[in-house]
Design a protein around this motif. Structure first.
Motif, mmCIF file in Angstrom:
data_model
loop_
_atom_site.group_PDB
_atom_site.id
_atom_site.type_symbol
_atom_site.label_atom_id
_atom_site.label_comp_id
_atom_site.label_asym_id
_atom_site.label_seq_id
_atom_site.Cartn_x
_atom_site.Cartn_y
_atom_site.Cartn_z
ATOM 1 N N GLU A 74 0.760 -1.085 0.026
ATOM 2 C CA GLU A 74 0.015 -0.147 -0.079
ATOM 3 C C GLU A 74 0.822 1.232 -0.051
ATOM 4 O O GLU A 74 0.427 2.064 -0.678
ATOM 5 C CB GLU A 74 -0.921 -0.106 1.263
ATOM 6 N N ARG A 131 1.200 4.188 -2.919
ATOM 7 C CA ARG A 131 0.906 5.677 -2.873
ATOM 8 C C ARG A 131 2.093 6.580 -3.212
ATOM 9 O O ARG A 131 1.918 7.740 -3.527
ATOM 10 C CB ARG A 131 0.310 5.964 -1.414
ATOM 11 N N MET A 161 0.787 11.152 -0.322
ATOM 12 C CA MET A 161 -0.329 10.056 -0.126
ATOM 13 C C MET A 161 0.156 9.024 1.026
ATOM 14 O O MET A 161 -0.643 8.456 1.395
ATOM 15 C CB MET A 161 -0.658 9.496 -1.558
ATOM 16 N N PHE A 203 -2.417 7.563 4.952
ATOM 17 C CA PHE A 203 -2.546 6.043 5.212
ATOM 18 C C PHE A 203 -1.859 5.655 6.347
ATOM 19 O O PHE A 203 -2.521 4.965 7.431
ATOM 20 C CB PHE A 203 -1.848 5.209 3.940
ATOM 21 N N SER A 260 -8.853 4.662 3.588
ATOM 22 C CA SER A 260 -7.532 5.400 2.769
ATOM 23 C C SER A 260 -8.192 5.832 1.629
ATOM 24 O O SER A 260 -8.842 5.188 0.662
ATOM 25 C CB SER A 260 -6.522 4.485 2.672
ATOM 26 N N ILE A 308 -7.551 7.621 -2.130
ATOM 27 C CA ILE A 308 -6.688 7.808 -3.075
ATOM 28 C C ILE A 308 -7.194 8.708 -4.283
ATOM 29 O O ILE A 308 -8.293 8.140 -4.765
ATOM 30 C CB ILE A 308 -6.163 6.547 -3.795
#
Length: 500
Positions: free
Chosen positions: A197, A201, A208, A212, A232, A234
């Motif tokens: 993850e 990002r 970003m 998270f 989260s 995006i």
């Protein structure tokens, strides 16, 4: 059943001051490892900086400040902090040095002594993220890899470092960078998913990563077998729900045996296991950091319910390669290009994990295949044959762990009957002679007599002597085995009665 010295590494307050090795270094051994003191002068030269110079060169974290809490308060969190370590070219030189370019959360509101200790830990992290040293060449392609290491504190508490190295976004040749998460939690598979993850990002924007990781930090770490869901956002994808599940068998959650059995045959694994059980010096060699860390943790897990009590370094940084000269037991992971630095050592097992290696055992003592009782070796091999090629990590872990746990049940599982309990809450006393005589079958007694001399067995029995009641998975398996033996004995008696 995890002893504070299960996984050992050098504390940076010892390294940067050039102090002698303490008990934390040669865990469980008596006295410092004097042969290694020469390495500290080079460490001092490389890492000891004037504080003003250090403060001016260390990149400032960009995340908001959060108070750092105690180890006990941190234990329920997913992680303590995330750092991004980049390779920066030295001015006027062709070499690189690792530097922290991002940190979340910023370590603030700490006492001066705490801050100094944390700075030393950060220097250790730099070593482990890029253990190869300073010689790097810009790359256009680089396969990302995930590996782990462990930092042991003065009080014996452990913090796990999870690293993912990858090539940062951009054009042209460039050096890789590393993401490193420090956590009190040992769960390799779960943090690998977290890195997936983070990496996703990072490809969008460094900014970003923060939301998270903030959501993750605020989430409670799940109990074994449970799942936590992280929200989260995006851009262009909207809000995502990320599920993170903790394995049910918590003592195996830091382990995946797949790499171990990909690198070694079943027979070779038994030879490594036999050497480990007798607490010998063992070095594993591979090119990939991920292979080294996964194999070493897997080998240590084969010892359950016992724990490795000596030096354990899953990835030995180049600057610490002199650790191979230690005369005490160790499990070390060394990159293959350092073979010339370890080949001159004797009385040890050097295992080449490279696929297609001409000789898996570069050096060995020669008795590795005869240490374990022959019948139990055959049973172990039969049990390992039950694993399937398409099994999940959890299924593979179950087959492998139960095979080796059964070995300990059959060799030393009769120990509870040989602990003499005393009144008044006094610790029990282990009856060694009667325990050895009661070992069945008799062919196992030679192994048992050697195994009870190890530190892992000694500390295990000390814990048993202190605890009047014994619970846990190992004791459950002992009870099941003893019950099956009673039924088998009763059945044989019934058959003999019919014959008569």
């Amino acid at each position: 059943m995890i002893h504070k010295n299960q996984y050992i590494f050098y504390l940076f307050n010892q390294i940067t001051t050039g102090a002698k090795m303490s008990n934390e270094v040669d865990a469980g051994d008596h006295g410092p490892m004097k042969l290694l003191t020469t390495m500290f002068s080079s460490l001092q030269e490389k890492f000891h900086r004037d504080r003003s110079d250090r403060d001016s060169t260390l990149p400032r974290p960009t995340a908001p400040a959060l108070a750092v809490t105690s180890a006990q308060d941190q234990s329920h969190l997913f992680f303590e902090y995330l750092v991004v370590v980049s390779l920066r070219k030295k001015r006027g030189e062709g070499t690189y040095e690792p530097q922290i370019t991002y940190q979340f959360p910023k370590l603030a509101n700490m006492r001066r002594s705490q801050r100094e200790e944390e700075e030393k830990s950060l220097k250790a992290i730099l070593l482990f993220c890029f253990p190869e040293g300073v010689n790097w060449a810009p790359l256009t392609e680089y396969t990302s890899e995930t590996f782990s290491f462990v930092l042991t504190e003065v009080d014996g508490s452990r913090r796990n470092g999870y690293c993912r190295r990858l090539l940062p976004s951009g054009k042209g040749a460039r050096p890789p960078e590393a993401y490193c998460i420090i956590s009190r939690v040992a769960c390799f598979g779960l943090f690998s998913k977290i890195f997936d993850e983070v990496e996703k990002r990072r490809q969008i924007s460094m900014a970003m990563i923060y939301p998270f990781m903030q959501s993750l930090r605020e989430a409670p770490f799940p109990a074994p077998g449970n799942t936590v869901k992280i929200k989260s956002f995006i851009p262009e994808s909207g809000t995502e729900i990320i599920s993170l599940t903790r394995p049910l068998d918590s003592w195996l959650e830091h382990v995946d045996f797949r790499t171990l059995f990909r690198c070694l045959t079943d027979e070779e694994v038994l030879r490594v296991f036999a050497s480990t059980v007798l607490e010998r010096r063992i070095i594993f060699m591979a090119d990939e950091l991920s292979t080294l860390s996964q194999v070493l943790h897997a080998v240590a897990a084969l010892l359950y319910p016992f724990t490795w009590q000596h030096t354990f370094i899953s990835i030995v940084p180049s600057v610490l390669i002199d650790v191979v000269m230690a005369p005490t037991p160790y499990l070390l992971g060394v990159q293959k290009n350092k073979l010339d630095d370890v080949i001159d050592q004797s009385d040890m097992l050097i295992v080449d994990l490279t696929e297609g290696a001409e000789n898996t055992f570069i050096t060995c003592i020669g008795d590795e295949s005869t240490i374990l009782p022959e019948k139990l070796q055959e049973e172990l091999l039969q049990a390992l044959c039950c694993r399937k090629d398409n099994s999940t990590s959890e299924e593979l872990n179950k087959v492998v762990s139960e095979a080796f746990l059964s070995f300990f049940v059959k060799t030393v599982g009769h120990f509870p009957s040989h602990v003499k309990r005393r009144s008044g809450g006094q610790p029990g006393v282990f009856q060694i002679k009667s325990f050895c005589k009661a070992s069945e079958p008799k062919a196992s007694r030679h192994f048992v007599k050697r195994f009870i001399q190890t530190q892992m067995f000694d500390l295990f029995i000390q814990e048993v002597e202190r605890q009047p009641t014994q619970e846990g998975f190992f004791h459950q398996k002992i009870a099941e085995y003893q019950e099956s033996k009673k039924k088998e004995k009763a059945k044989r008696g019934w058959v003999r009665g019919l014959v008569v």
